[in-house]
Design an enzyme around this catalytic site. Structure first.
Site, PDB file in Angstrom:
ATOM      1  N   LEU A   1      34.711  44.326   8.149  1.00 21.73           N
ATOM      2  CA  LEU A   1      34.235  42.941   8.243  1.00 21.73           C
ATOM      3  C   LEU A   1      34.742  42.287   9.529  1.00 21.73           C
ATOM      4  CD1 LEU A   1      32.719  40.532   7.058  1.00 21.73           C
ATOM      5  CD2 LEU A   1      34.809  39.896   5.831  1.00 21.73           C
TER       6      LEU A   1
ATOM      7  N   ILE B   1      50.204  40.349   7.776  1.00 20.96           N
ATOM      8  CA  ILE B   1      50.257  39.115   6.959  1.00 20.96           C
ATOM      9  C   ILE B   1      51.404  39.156   5.934  1.00 20.96           C
ATOM     10  CG2 ILE B   1      47.826  38.501   7.293  1.00 20.96           C
ATOM     11  CD1 ILE B   1      47.366  39.438   4.334  1.00 20.96           C
TER      12      ILE B   1
ATOM     13  N   THR C   1      36.621  39.719  -4.247  1.00 22.25           N
ATOM     14  CA  THR C   1      35.781  40.842  -4.672  1.00 22.25           C
ATOM     15  C   THR C   1      35.191  40.690  -6.071  1.00 22.25           C
ATOM     16  OG1 THR C   1      35.937  43.204  -5.224  1.00 22.25           O
ATOM     17  CG2 THR C   1      37.958  41.958  -5.372  1.00 22.25           C
TER      18      THR C   1
ATOM     19  N   TYR D   1      43.662  47.187  -7.778  1.00 28.33           N
ATOM     20  CA  TYR D   1      43.098  46.465  -6.626  1.00 28.33           C
ATOM     21  C   TYR D   1      42.565  45.095  -7.079  1.00 28.33           C
ATOM     22  CZ  TYR D   1      39.369  45.124  -3.331  1.00 28.33           C
ATOM     23  OH  TYR D   1      38.525  44.418  -2.487  1.00 28.33           O
TER      24      TYR D   1
ATOM     25  N   LYS E   1      43.881  41.290  -6.023  1.00 33.27           N
ATOM     26  CA  LYS E   1      43.007  40.313  -5.372  1.00 33.27           C
ATOM     27  C   LYS E   1      42.950  39.013  -6.189  1.00 33.27           C
ATOM     28  CE  LYS E   1      40.617  40.840  -2.180  1.00 33.27           C
ATOM     29  NZ  LYS E   1      40.856  40.599  -0.710  1.00 33.27           N
TER      30      LYS E   1
HETATM   31  N1  LIG Z   1      34.999  46.972   1.215  1.00 31.22           N
HETATM   32  C1  LIG Z   1      34.363  46.437   0.179  1.00 31.22           C
HETATM   33  O1  LIG Z   1      33.505  47.056  -0.454  1.00 31.22           O
HETATM   34  C2  LIG Z   1      34.667  45.040  -0.242  1.00 31.22           C
HETATM   35  C3  LIG Z   1      35.647  44.295   0.382  1.00 31.22           C
HETATM   36  N2  LIG Z   1      35.934  43.019  -0.072  1.00 31.22           N
HETATM   37  C4  LIG Z   1      36.965  42.226   0.600  1.00 31.22           C
HETATM   38  O2  LIG Z   1      36.493  41.887   1.893  1.00 31.22           O
HETATM   39  C5  LIG Z   1      37.570  41.836   2.808  1.00 31.22           C
HETATM   40  C6  LIG Z   1      37.279  42.714   4.011  1.00 31.22           C
HETATM   41  O3  LIG Z   1      37.145  44.044   3.562  1.00 31.22           O
HETATM   42  P1  LIG Z   1      36.810  45.260   4.530  1.00 31.22           P
HETATM   43  O4  LIG Z   1      36.537  44.790   5.897  1.00 31.22           O
HETATM   44  O5  LIG Z   1      35.826  46.103   3.835  1.00 31.22           O
HETATM   45  O6  LIG Z   1      38.203  46.032   4.497  1.00 31.22           O
HETATM   46  P2  LIG Z   1      38.791  47.098   5.512  1.00 31.22           P
HETATM   47  O7  LIG Z   1      39.699  47.958   4.722  1.00 31.22           O
HETATM   48  O8  LIG Z   1      37.714  47.699   6.330  1.00 31.22           O
HETATM   49  O9  LIG Z   1      39.661  46.176   6.476  1.00 31.22           O
HETATM   50  C7  LIG Z   1      40.848  45.583   6.069  1.00 31.22           C
HETATM   51  C8  LIG Z   1      41.717  45.386   7.298  1.00 31.22           C
HETATM   52  O10 LIG Z   1      42.944  44.772   6.854  1.00 31.22           O
HETATM   53  C9  LIG Z   1      43.987  45.355   7.587  1.00 31.22           C
HETATM   54  N3  LIG Z   1      45.262  45.182   6.907  1.00 31.22           N
HETATM   55  C10 LIG Z   1      45.773  45.910   5.881  1.00 31.22           C
HETATM   56  N4  LIG Z   1      47.003  45.459   5.566  1.00 31.22           N
HETATM   57  C11 LIG Z   1      47.263  44.437   6.415  1.00 31.22           C
HETATM   58  C12 LIG Z   1      48.366  43.581   6.608  1.00 31.22           C
HETATM   59  N5  LIG Z   1      49.471  43.670   5.866  1.00 31.22           N
HETATM   60  N6  LIG Z   1      48.297  42.625   7.580  1.00 31.22           N
HETATM   61  C13 LIG Z   1      47.197  42.522   8.352  1.00 31.22           C
HETATM   62  N7  LIG Z   1      46.129  43.311   8.228  1.00 31.22           N
HETATM   63  C14 LIG Z   1      46.163  44.255   7.274  1.00 31.22           C
HETATM   64  C15 LIG Z   1      43.588  46.822   7.729  1.00 31.22           C
HETATM   65  O11 LIG Z   1      44.296  47.377   8.814  1.00 31.22           O
HETATM   66  P3  LIG Z   1      44.796  48.911   8.758  1.00 31.22           P
HETATM   67  O12 LIG Z   1      43.547  49.711   8.667  1.00 31.22           O
HETATM   68  O13 LIG Z   1      45.549  49.052  10.033  1.00 31.22           O
HETATM   69  O14 LIG Z   1      45.638  49.016   7.524  1.00 31.22           O
HETATM   70  C16 LIG Z   1      42.089  46.704   7.992  1.00 31.22           C
HETATM   71  O15 LIG Z   1      41.841  46.597   9.374  1.00 31.22           O
HETATM   72  C17 LIG Z   1      38.815  42.211   2.000  1.00 31.22           C
HETATM   73  O16 LIG Z   1      39.438  41.045   1.564  1.00 31.22           O
HETATM   74  C18 LIG Z   1      38.258  42.964   0.811  1.00 31.22           C
HETATM   75  O17 LIG Z   1      39.110  42.878  -0.312  1.00 31.22           O
HETATM   76  C19 LIG Z   1      35.256  42.456  -1.119  1.00 31.22           C
HETATM   77  C20 LIG Z   1      34.284  43.149  -1.763  1.00 31.22           C
HETATM   78  C21 LIG Z   1      33.855  44.464  -1.335  1.00 31.22           C
HETATM   79  C1  LIG Z   2      31.449  58.712  -2.037  1.00 30.56           C
HETATM   80  C2  LIG Z   2      30.975  58.760  -3.486  1.00 30.56           C
HETATM   81  C3  LIG Z   2      31.262  57.705  -4.339  1.00 30.56           C
HETATM   82  N1  LIG Z   2      30.833  57.747  -5.618  1.00 30.56           N
HETATM   83  C4  LIG Z   2      31.091  56.636  -6.527  1.00 30.56           C
HETATM   84  C5  LIG Z   2      32.536  56.198  -6.705  1.00 30.56           C
HETATM   85  C6  LIG Z   2      32.381  54.722  -6.980  1.00 30.56           C
HETATM   86  O1  LIG Z   2      32.061  54.523  -8.348  1.00 30.56           O
HETATM   87  C7  LIG Z   2      31.211  54.342  -6.116  1.00 30.56           C
HETATM   88  C8  LIG Z   2      31.521  53.782  -4.753  1.00 30.56           C
HETATM   89  O2  LIG Z   2      32.492  54.539  -4.074  1.00 30.56           O
HETATM   90  P1  LIG Z   2      33.610  53.818  -3.245  1.00 30.56           P
HETATM   91  O3  LIG Z   2      34.597  54.847  -2.868  1.00 30.56           O
HETATM   92  O4  LIG Z   2      32.980  52.997  -2.184  1.00 30.56           O
HETATM   93  O5  LIG Z   2      34.196  52.880  -4.424  1.00 30.56           O
HETATM   94  P2  LIG Z   2      35.174  51.656  -4.404  1.00 30.56           P
HETATM   95  O6  LIG Z   2      36.213  51.878  -3.364  1.00 30.56           O
HETATM   96  O7  LIG Z   2      35.593  51.425  -5.778  1.00 30.56           O
HETATM   97  O8  LIG Z   2      34.241  50.432  -3.902  1.00 30.56           O
HETATM   98  C9  LIG Z   2      34.761  49.120  -4.014  1.00 30.56           C
HETATM   99  O9  LIG Z   2      35.606  48.847  -2.919  1.00 30.56           O
HETATM  100  C10 LIG Z   2      36.312  47.620  -3.053  1.00 30.56           C
HETATM  101  C11 LIG Z   2      37.149  47.419  -1.807  1.00 30.56           C
HETATM  102  C12 LIG Z   2      35.485  46.478  -3.463  1.00 30.56           C
HETATM  103  O10 LIG Z   2      35.899  45.326  -3.313  1.00 30.56           O
HETATM  104  C13 LIG Z   2      34.257  46.739  -4.284  1.00 30.56           C
HETATM  105  O11 LIG Z   2      33.271  45.739  -4.119  1.00 30.56           O
HETATM  106  C14 LIG Z   2      33.638  48.110  -4.087  1.00 30.56           C
HETATM  107  O12 LIG Z   2      32.883  48.185  -2.896  1.00 30.56           O
HETATM  108  O13 LIG Z   2      30.441  55.533  -5.955  1.00 30.56           O
HETATM  109  C15 LIG Z   2      30.084  58.822  -6.097  1.00 30.56           C
HETATM  110  O14 LIG Z   2      29.688  58.844  -7.283  1.00 30.56           O
HETATM  111  N2  LIG Z   2      29.803  59.870  -5.260  1.00 30.56           N
HETATM  112  C16 LIG Z   2      30.215  59.868  -3.961  1.00 30.56           C
HETATM  113  O15 LIG Z   2      29.954  60.870  -3.219  1.00 30.56           O
END
Ligand SMILES: NC(=O)C1=CN([C@@H]2O[C@H](COP(=O)(O)OP(=O)(O)OC[C@H]3O[C@@H](n4cnc5c(N)ncnc54)[C@H](OP(=O)(O)O)[C@@H]3O)[C@@H](O)[C@H]2O)C=CC1
Ligand SMILES: Cc1cn([C@H]2C[C@H](O)[C@@H](COP(=O)(O)OP(=O)(O)O[C@H]3O[C@@H](C)C(=O)[C@@H](O)[C@H]3O)O2)c(=O)[nH]c1=O
Length: 259
Positions: free
Chosen positions: A13, A39, A103, A127, A131
């Site tokens: 993001l 943070i 999330t 997780y 959150k």
């Molecule tokens: N990914 C998803 O599917 C979803 C994400 N979200 C939320 O959206 C937001 C963004 O997620 P997303 O971009 O996917 O996450 P990412 O894991 O891609 O990015 C998170 C970033 O936070 C950094 N980070 C971890 N620990 C710390 C710390 N102590 N201080 C500062 N930075 C830190 C990581 O750095 P490093 O890699 O160096 O550890 C990484 O660059 C999060 O709040 C997540 O919970 C909500 C719903 C779905």
């Molecule tokens: C890669 C893979 C995943 N999966 C399943 C596992 C899981 O149920 C789903 C998605 O896989 P992920 O590893 O992305 O799952 P997950 O890390 O649980 O995804 C979640 O991440 C956090 C940070 C959020 O906040 C959520 O919104 C959601 O996106 O698909 C399969 O069945 N086959 C596959 O080959």
């Protein structure tokens, strides 16, 4: 000119916000990677906020490894709860508006209909719990905040996510096995980034509180995988599997649809 701190700026993001930031020359962004700003480190936060004035802080920093969080919940708690509490306190002392990402995993997934902001969270994995605890600190400490819950985030370009994983597996010729036991709304990080800047930061009429933002198209992970292949003109069969076949001791909400 508005000045905005973006934490966790090298995540998927954070990088998407960096990409669109070029279109906003009237906003002064300060992007901080985890190395530049941890943070969980109160001293670093104090120094940063002492030497800078920010109108907004967009918190993209989080511990997002859902599987690993189950094994080491203390690390998820440290970042997603304690780190968020630190940020909320820094924002409170420095009159900075906090825009925080949360999330769908704060909900237990047992509801038959989509979750709204009026539903009470009840997370079922580490997780999600970390959150939700983070959200509660924000609500306790701050009046001027936006908590934006989103779901199933993916970027086609940055970071590690389901979209890229499925595509990579398909390109390598691996057998695809995907669960159809959860339903949710995949959300492109670019759409979320635009929402944050246009509708939150630049919208003078926005009201503080908790919001849900997704791309509004519910589907299972299996259906999402099919779409990813279609979009990339790849013809490949996908085997439907049970969630427990992929991660044995990890619970994910069955219904992750938020609106
Ligand atoms: N990914 C998803 O599917 C979803 C994400 N979200 C939320 O959206 C937001 C963004 O997620 P997303 O971009 O996917 O996450 P990412 O894991 O891609 O990015 C998170 C970033 O936070 C950094 N980070 C971890 N620990 C710390 C710390 N102590 N201080 C500062 N930075 C830190 C990581 O750095 P490093 O890699 O160096 O550890 C990484 O660059 C999060 O709040 C997540 O919970 C909500 C719903 C779905
Ligand atoms: C890669 C893979 C995943 N999966 C399943 C596992 C899981 O149920 C789903 C998605 O896989 P992920 O590893 O992305 O799952 P997950 O890390 O649980 O995804 C979640 O991440 C956090 C940070 C959020 O906040 C959520 O919104 C959601 O996106 O698909 C399969 O069945 N086959 C596959 O080959």
């Amino acid at each position: 000119m508005k000045r905005i701190l973006v934490t966790g700026a090298n995540g998927q993001l954070g990088k998407s916000i960096q990409e669109i930031s070029r279109n906003y020359p009237n906003i002064n962004f300060d992007f901080k990677s985890s190395k530049e700003l941890d943070i969980t480190n109160l001293i670093d936060l104090k120094i940063l906020f002492h030497t800078n004035t920010y109108d907004y802080c967009i918190n993209c920093a989080a511990y997002t490894n859902v599987k690993q969080a189950e094994k080491t919940p203390e690390i998820a708690y440290k970042v997603n709860t304690e780190g968020v509490k630190n940020l909320a306190e820094s924002c409170q002392k420095n009159h900075t508006i906090l825009v925080h990402l949360s999330t769908d995993y704060v909900f237990d997934g047992e509801k038959e209909e989509p979750y709204t902001v009026n539903d009470v969270p009840n997370p079922i994995n580490a997780y999600g719990k970390s959150k939700w605890e983070g959200e509660k600190y924000i609500q306790k400490i701050l009046k001027e905040y936006f908590i934006i819950r989103t779901s199933w985030l993916y970027s086609k370009k940055f970071g590690k996510n389901f979209y890229k994983t499925i595509l990579e597996k398909a390109q390598k010729g691996e057998i695809l096995k995907v669960t159809n036991e959860q339903i949710g709304c995949p959300t492109n990080t670019l759409n979320l980034s635009l929402f944050i800047i246009e509708k939150i930061v630049l919208n003078k009429n926005s009201i503080y509180g908790t919001f849900h933002f997704t791309d509004k198209l519910p589907m299972t992970w299996y259906e999402f995988a099919k779409l990813i292949l279609e979009e990339n003109n790849m013809e490949k069969s996908i085997k439907i599997i049970k969630s427990k076949d992929i991660s044995l001791n990890l619970k994910r909400p069955k219904n992750s649809v938020i609106q």
